[in-house]
Scaffold this motif. Structure first.
Motif, PDB file in Angstrom:
ATOM      1  N   PHE A  22       0.828  -1.204   0.000  1.00 20.56           N
ATOM      2  CA  PHE A  22       0.000   0.000   0.000  1.00 20.56           C
ATOM      3  C   PHE A  22       0.866   1.259   0.000  1.00 20.56           C
ATOM      4  O   PHE A  22       0.597   2.218  -0.722  1.00 20.56           O
ATOM      5  N   THR A  23       1.928   1.253   0.773  1.00 22.45           N
ATOM      6  CA  THR A  23       2.839   2.401   0.835  1.00 22.45           C
ATOM      7  C   THR A  23       3.570   2.573  -0.487  1.00 22.45           C
ATOM      8  O   THR A  23       3.778   3.691  -0.956  1.00 22.45           O
ATOM      9  N   LYS A  24       3.957   1.461  -1.110  1.00 25.21           N
ATOM     10  CA  LYS A  24       4.595   1.545  -2.426  1.00 25.21           C
ATOM     11  C   LYS A  24       3.633   2.153  -3.446  1.00 25.21           C
ATOM     12  O   LYS A  24       4.033   2.948  -4.290  1.00 25.21           O
ATOM     13  N   GLY A  25       2.363   1.780  -3.353  1.00 26.71           N
ATOM     14  CA  GLY A  25       1.362   2.335  -4.266  1.00 26.71           C
ATOM     15  C   GLY A  25       1.173   3.827  -4.057  1.00 26.71           C
ATOM     16  O   GLY A  25       1.075   4.592  -5.024  1.00 26.71           O
ATOM     17  N   LEU A  26       1.110   4.247  -2.801  1.00 20.65           N
ATOM     18  CA  LEU A  26       0.977   5.683  -2.522  1.00 20.65           C
ATOM     19  C   LEU A  26       2.188   6.467  -2.998  1.00 20.65           C
ATOM     20  O   LEU A  26       2.067   7.563  -3.545  1.00 20.65           O
ATOM     21  N   LEU A  27       3.363   5.893  -2.800  1.00 16.37           N
ATOM     22  CA  LEU A  27       4.595   6.541  -3.243  1.00 16.37           C
ATOM     23  C   LEU A  27       4.629   6.655  -4.767  1.00 16.37           C
ATOM     24  O   LEU A  27       4.991   7.700  -5.318  1.00 16.37           O
ATOM     25  N   THR A  28       4.223   5.611  -5.451  1.00 14.41           N
ATOM     26  CA  THR A  28       4.179   5.632  -6.908  1.00 14.41           C
ATOM     27  C   THR A  28       3.182   6.666  -7.404  1.00 14.41           C
ATOM     28  O   THR A  28       3.451   7.422  -8.347  1.00 14.41           O
ATOM     29  N   THR A  29       2.017   6.736  -6.774  1.00 13.65           N
ATOM     30  CA  THR A  29       1.006   7.713  -7.154  1.00 13.65           C
ATOM     31  C   THR A  29       1.495   9.133  -6.930  1.00 13.65           C
ATOM     32  O   THR A  29       1.328  10.006  -7.786  1.00 13.65           O
ATOM     33  N   ALA A  30       2.123   9.377  -5.792  1.00 12.77           N
ATOM     34  CA  ALA A  30       2.639  10.715  -5.490  1.00 12.77           C
ATOM     35  C   ALA A  30       3.718  11.127  -6.485  1.00 12.77           C
ATOM     36  O   ALA A  30       3.725  12.274  -6.969  1.00 12.77           O
TER      37      ALA A  30
END
Length: 72
Positions: free
Chosen positions: A33-41
């Motif tokens: 989930f954190t990797k996804g948020l980082l990628t989105t940001a």
């Protein structure tokens, strides 16, 4: 042909060193989930950076065009 192949395989790093390097990377240990948020940001940051560059380029071109038309 075989000597050429053996020369190529000797110059390649061992797989264990590559795995150790990846294991030391802090991004590998993050939850999905954190990797996804980082990628989105990072994606949104990239998009807005490009939009800002387009805006600045357009404003610069407008100023150059205004100066040329006032000189004539």
């Amino acid at each position: 042909m075989m000597k050429w192949f053996m020369a190529l395989t000797e110059s390649v790093e061992p797989v264990a060193e590559v795995v150790e390097t990846a294991a030391q990377n802090a991004l590998v240990d993050l939850p999905l989930f954190t990797k996804g948020l980082l990628t989105t940001a990072m994606g949104l940051l990239g998009v807005f950076l490009v939009l800002t560059l387009f805006f600045v380029t357009i404003k610069l071109m407008q100023k150059i065009g205004a100066k040329e038309s006032s000189q004539q």
